[in-house]
Scaffold this motif. Sequence first.
Motif, PDB file in Angstrom:
ATOM      1  N   GLU A  58      72.178 143.673 -59.019  1.00  0.00           N
ATOM      2  CA  GLU A  58      71.983 144.616 -57.932  1.00  0.00           C
ATOM      3  C   GLU A  58      70.556 145.151 -57.963  1.00  0.00           C
ATOM      4  OE1 GLU A  58      73.803 148.924 -57.318  1.00  0.00           O
ATOM      5  OE2 GLU A  58      75.341 147.347 -57.180  1.00  0.00           O
ATOM      6  N   PHE A  59      69.953 145.298 -56.792  1.00  0.00           N
ATOM      7  CA  PHE A  59      68.650 145.953 -56.702  1.00  0.00           C
ATOM      8  C   PHE A  59      68.558 146.674 -55.365  1.00  0.00           C
ATOM      9  CE2 PHE A  59      67.904 141.859 -54.770  1.00  0.00           C
ATOM     10  CZ  PHE A  59      67.025 142.110 -53.740  1.00  0.00           C
ATOM     11  N   GLU A  60      67.642 147.608 -55.299  1.00  0.00           N
ATOM     12  CA  GLU A  60      67.468 148.408 -54.094  1.00  0.00           C
ATOM     13  C   GLU A  60      66.201 147.959 -53.375  1.00  0.00           C
ATOM     14  OE1 GLU A  60      66.820 153.008 -53.729  1.00  0.00           O
ATOM     15  OE2 GLU A  60      68.863 152.544 -54.416  1.00  0.00           O
ATOM     16  N   LEU A  61      66.326 147.768 -52.063  1.00  0.00           N
ATOM     17  CA  LEU A  61      65.156 147.424 -51.269  1.00  0.00           C
ATOM     18  C   LEU A  61      64.247 148.639 -51.171  1.00  0.00           C
ATOM     19  CD1 LEU A  61      66.840 145.440 -48.381  1.00  0.00           C
ATOM     20  CD2 LEU A  61      65.333 144.522 -50.136  1.00  0.00           C
ATOM     21  N   PRO A  62      62.946 148.452 -51.317  1.00  0.00           N
ATOM     22  CA  PRO A  62      62.040 149.597 -51.201  1.00  0.00           C
ATOM     23  C   PRO A  62      62.048 150.168 -49.778  1.00  0.00           C
ATOM     24  CG  PRO A  62      60.887 147.656 -52.068  1.00  0.00           C
ATOM     25  CD  PRO A  62      62.242 147.220 -51.645  1.00  0.00           C
TER      26      PRO A  62
END
Length: 122
Positions: A58-62
């Motif tokens: 999982e990662f968050e879009l800037p």
Amino acid sequence: MFIKIKKNCGIQMEHNGLETRRLVPVTSNFLINLNQVAEVSFYTIKERKTRFDLEGHEFELPLQSRVIHLQMSYLYATIKETINGNKGRLVERQYYKLYFAPENVDAYEELRNLIEQQVGNL
């Protein structure tokens, strides 16, 4: 008209042929046939969005990432004959979303300008 996106340009791509909310990096040359694009939209991400990489991390879009959303013509569609177990027909057009990180504005502007030169009804 074809547009060529250069490899390793820092672009992430989402496509409805992938698992939901999965992004893949554009790591090889990628051609887009603008003659097959039915709709184009440009927008900037203003709220937090979570996505997953190829390995399921999982990662968050800037925030302030820019997006080019290409909705393809009906030639690039899938047809479902049953919807939730009921008879019916659903035509789902293919789409591509290209995500550009805030520091990658030059690549975004270059691609957007090429698209705008070819599209008459923006």
